[in-house]
Design an enzyme around this catalytic site. Structure first.
Site, mmCIF file in Angstrom:
data_model
loop_
_atom_site.group_PDB
_atom_site.id
_atom_site.type_symbol
_atom_site.label_atom_id
_atom_site.label_comp_id
_atom_site.label_asym_id
_atom_site.label_seq_id
_atom_site.Cartn_x
_atom_site.Cartn_y
_atom_site.Cartn_z
ATOM 1 N N VAL A 1 77.179 69.692 23.685
ATOM 2 C CA VAL A 1 76.782 69.812 25.082
ATOM 3 C C VAL A 1 77.519 68.773 25.932
ATOM 4 O O VAL A 1 78.011 69.074 27.020
ATOM 5 C CB VAL A 1 75.248 69.656 25.234
ATOM 6 C CG1 VAL A 1 74.845 69.496 26.679
ATOM 7 C CG2 VAL A 1 74.526 70.840 24.601
ATOM 8 N N ASP A 2 77.598 67.560 25.439
ATOM 9 C CA ASP A 2 78.229 66.467 26.176
ATOM 10 C C ASP A 2 79.675 66.812 26.544
ATOM 11 O O ASP A 2 80.080 66.716 27.709
ATOM 12 C CB ASP A 2 78.160 65.195 25.328
ATOM 13 C CG ASP A 2 78.516 63.923 26.084
ATOM 14 O OD1 ASP A 2 78.509 63.935 27.330
ATOM 15 O OD2 ASP A 2 78.783 62.914 25.415
ATOM 16 N N GLY B 1 71.826 68.844 17.761
ATOM 17 C CA GLY B 1 73.174 69.159 17.280
ATOM 18 C C GLY B 1 73.610 68.154 16.231
ATOM 19 O O GLY B 1 73.004 68.039 15.169
ATOM 20 N N TYR C 1 73.091 65.133 16.076
ATOM 21 C CA TYR C 1 72.071 64.126 15.764
ATOM 22 C C TYR C 1 71.004 64.668 14.810
ATOM 23 O O TYR C 1 70.075 63.970 14.455
ATOM 24 C CB TYR C 1 71.445 63.574 17.038
ATOM 25 C CG TYR C 1 72.371 62.676 17.843
ATOM 26 C CD1 TYR C 1 73.672 62.388 17.430
ATOM 27 C CD2 TYR C 1 71.934 62.111 19.015
ATOM 28 C CE1 TYR C 1 74.499 61.566 18.170
ATOM 29 C CE2 TYR C 1 72.763 61.278 19.765
ATOM 30 C CZ TYR C 1 74.041 61.012 19.334
ATOM 31 O OH TYR C 1 74.861 60.178 20.066
#
Length: 169
Positions: A33-34, A124, A126
């Site tokens: 996402v980042d 994700g 993590y």
């Protein structure tokens, strides 16, 4: 009263006042996402993140905290960056994950945002188990007093959507 809605799709395609970024502490982009938010948002997002690092977050944004920047080219006014915890089987980090949602809503309220789109933070790279992450996210949003009118969870796949749907009821 905050309305919770679920959408399956790409968070970078959402139209909202604020889009929440599951950021890494550097605030300088990354994967998942980042990376997608930084790519679609364009250089303005990264420029503001660099300014935040230079001024207030020299060591990075702490886990569980949130900070806003412009949304650049995204169809939103702001990106709210929050750093989720890495999942651990030996240490309960649930409070840090809940804090991501509470702090993002606090920042959204300060900005005057009425619609906020969230990803499934920490699920994700993590590795937070999606069922537990959904429970924590929905409980955190429901228990947070906020002027935000709509919280939209934007979920990447069927598995995530189904996990959040079970929690929302």
């Amino acid at each position: 009263m905050t309305t919770i809605t679920l959408v399956q799709g790409d968070i970078t395609r959402q139209r909202a006042d604020a889009i929440v970024n599951a950021a890494n502490s550097s605030l300088l982009g990354g994967g998942g996402v980042d990376g997608a938010i930084h790519r679609r948002g364009g250089p303005a997002v990264l420029d503001e993140c660099r300014a935040l690092r230079a001024s207030r977050y020299g060591k990075g944004l702490p886990t569980g905290q949130a900070v806003a920047t412009t949304a650049g080219e995204l169809d939103a006014r702001w990106v709210i960056h929050t750093v989720g915890p890495v999942y651990s089987e030996s240490e309960d980090r649930s409070e840090l994950l809940a804090s991501c949602y509470r702090e993002s809503l606090r920042v959204a309220g300060e900005l005057g945002a009425r619609t906020v789109a969230f990803p499934a933070v920490s699920t994700g790279v993590y590795r937070w188990p999606i069922q537990d992450a959904a429970r924590i996210a929905v409980e955190a949003v429901r228990s947070t007093r906020t002027a935000v009118e709509e919280v939209r969870f934007v979920l990447f796949d069927d598995r995530a959507y189904d996990a959040f749907a079970r929690q929302v009821g």
